[in-house]
Design a protein around this motif. Structure first.
Motif, PDB file in Angstrom:
ATOM      1  N   THR A  25      27.925  39.602   1.915  1.00 28.19           N
ATOM      2  CA  THR A  25      27.177  40.458   2.816  1.00 28.19           C
ATOM      3  C   THR A  25      27.640  40.208   4.246  1.00 28.19           C
ATOM      4  O   THR A  25      27.883  41.125   4.998  1.00 28.19           O
ATOM      5  N   LEU A  26      27.802  38.934   4.592  1.00 23.90           N
ATOM      6  CA  LEU A  26      28.338  38.518   5.890  1.00 23.90           C
ATOM      7  C   LEU A  26      29.372  37.436   5.643  1.00 23.90           C
ATOM      8  O   LEU A  26      29.233  36.639   4.713  1.00 23.90           O
ATOM      9  N   ALA A  53      24.153  30.824   1.583  1.00 22.80           N
ATOM     10  CA  ALA A  53      25.108  31.366   0.612  1.00 22.80           C
ATOM     11  C   ALA A  53      24.409  32.235  -0.421  1.00 22.80           C
ATOM     12  O   ALA A  53      24.898  33.312  -0.776  1.00 22.80           O
ATOM     13  N   ASP A  54      23.245  31.807  -0.897  1.00 25.48           N
ATOM     14  CA  ASP A  54      22.540  32.585  -1.911  1.00 25.48           C
ATOM     15  C   ASP A  54      21.913  33.860  -1.329  1.00 25.48           C
ATOM     16  O   ASP A  54      21.469  34.735  -2.070  1.00 25.48           O
ATOM     17  N   LYS A  55      21.916  33.982  -0.017  1.00 26.33           N
ATOM     18  CA  LYS A  55      21.417  35.197   0.644  1.00 26.33           C
ATOM     19  C   LYS A  55      22.562  36.140   1.015  1.00 26.33           C
ATOM     20  O   LYS A  55      22.330  37.215   1.573  1.00 26.33           O
ATOM     21  N   ASP A 168      23.041  27.569  16.475  1.00 28.11           N
ATOM     22  CA  ASP A 168      22.802  28.676  17.410  1.00 28.11           C
ATOM     23  C   ASP A 168      22.971  30.043  16.739  1.00 28.11           C
ATOM     24  O   ASP A 168      22.466  31.049  17.246  1.00 28.11           O
ATOM     25  N   ILE A 169      23.691  30.087  15.627  1.00 32.97           N
ATOM     26  CA  ILE A 169      24.022  31.342  14.951  1.00 32.97           C
ATOM     27  C   ILE A 169      22.922  31.774  13.981  1.00 32.97           C
ATOM     28  O   ILE A 169      22.861  32.924  13.571  1.00 32.97           O
ATOM     29  N   LYS A 170      22.021  30.878  13.637  1.00 32.51           N
ATOM     30  CA  LYS A 170      21.003  31.177  12.618  1.00 32.51           C
ATOM     31  C   LYS A 170      20.218  32.444  12.906  1.00 32.51           C
ATOM     32  O   LYS A 170      19.940  33.230  11.993  1.00 32.51           O
ATOM     33  N   LYS A 171      19.857  32.664  14.149  1.00 31.67           N
ATOM     34  CA  LYS A 171      19.080  33.852  14.515  1.00 31.67           C
ATOM     35  C   LYS A 171      19.832  35.120  14.130  1.00 31.67           C
ATOM     36  O   LYS A 171      19.260  36.053  13.568  1.00 31.67           O
ATOM     37  N   GLN A 174      19.872  35.527  10.273  1.00 31.01           N
ATOM     38  CA  GLN A 174      18.590  36.000   9.770  1.00 31.01           C
ATOM     39  C   GLN A 174      18.394  37.484  10.053  1.00 31.01           C
ATOM     40  O   GLN A 174      17.813  38.216   9.243  1.00 31.01           O
ATOM     41  N   HIS A 175      18.916  37.955  11.172  1.00 27.54           N
ATOM     42  CA  HIS A 175      18.832  39.369  11.522  1.00 27.54           C
ATOM     43  C   HIS A 175      19.667  40.241  10.573  1.00 27.54           C
ATOM     44  O   HIS A 175      19.255  41.342  10.202  1.00 27.54           O
ATOM     45  N   HIS A 176      20.856  39.755  10.166  1.00 25.66           N
ATOM     46  CA  HIS A 176      21.781  40.556   9.374  1.00 25.66           C
ATOM     47  C   HIS A 176      21.642  40.373   7.874  1.00 25.66           C
ATOM     48  O   HIS A 176      22.169  41.186   7.108  1.00 25.66           O
ATOM     49  N   LEU A 177      20.981  39.319   7.447  1.00 22.40           N
ATOM     50  CA  LEU A 177      20.868  39.088   5.993  1.00 22.40           C
ATOM     51  C   LEU A 177      19.625  39.725   5.415  1.00 22.40           C
ATOM     52  O   LEU A 177      18.620  39.871   6.026  1.00 22.40           O
TER      53      LEU A 177
END
Length: 177
Positions: A25-26, A53-55, A168-171, A174-177
């Motif tokens: 997905t990403l 990974a599972d997302k 820092d990338i988590k946000k 979470q927005h794209h997954l």
């Protein structure tokens, strides 16, 4: 327009494979090095891999020795370092160049698609690198651990400069997954 996923890459074993094999997905693409002050980012990258990974997140590392020789090992040595030091389970592919005439086609594509935002707002890290590496061509990778987040079509969503940590990338994830 070519998608990043259409560009072949080389595994640590020397086999050419389409990047599409690593797509999800990403996909987070990172140029990595084992002897850099930012090398502990491997730990954060692995945490992202395990958490997302599972997302649908895939992380792909590309060792590069273009920045003060901070990735001097062979592909086998790099694999061993990643496994033993940071328990890395995401793919770390064959060593490449990310800038210059011998740059891997994937990185030439990524740099053209997302030239980056390297500038004084990166503070002390920016100041230090500008004394180590003189001005680069527009879009060049400035250091190890530059990251590119690709969507499911292989389009760059965001380029993250080296001081941006995996945490820092988590946000964005979470927005794209």
């Amino acid at each position: 327009m070519t998608s990043a996923y259409d560009i072949p890459v080389t595994t640590a074993e020397g086999t050419s494979v389409p990047l599409r094999d690593y797509a999800g997905t990403l996909t987070l693409i990172v140029n990595v090095a084992s002897k850099c002050g930012l090398t502990p980012q491997y730990e954060g990258l692995e945490a992202l891999h395990r958490d997302y990974a599972d997302k649908g997140l895939r992380i792909v590392g590309f060792p590069c020795n273009q920045f003060l020789g901070q990735e001097p090992g062979t592909d086998d040595e790099i694999q061993e370092f990643c496994r033993l030091t940071y328990d890395v389970t995401f793919p770390v592919l064959g060593k490449i160049d990310v800038n210059g005439p011998d740059a891997a086609p994937l990185y030439a594509h990524l740099r053209a698609e997302a030239p980056g935002d390297w500038g004084p707002h990166h503070g002390e890290f920016y100041d230090k690198l500008n004394t180590i590496t003189p001005a680069t061509e527009p879009g060049d990778i400035v250091w190890n651990f530059t990251k590119f987040l690709l969507d499911d079509q292989g389009t760059v969503l965001t380029r993250y400069e080296p001081p941006v940590t995996p945490d820092d990338i988590k946000k964005d994830l979470q927005h794209h997954l």
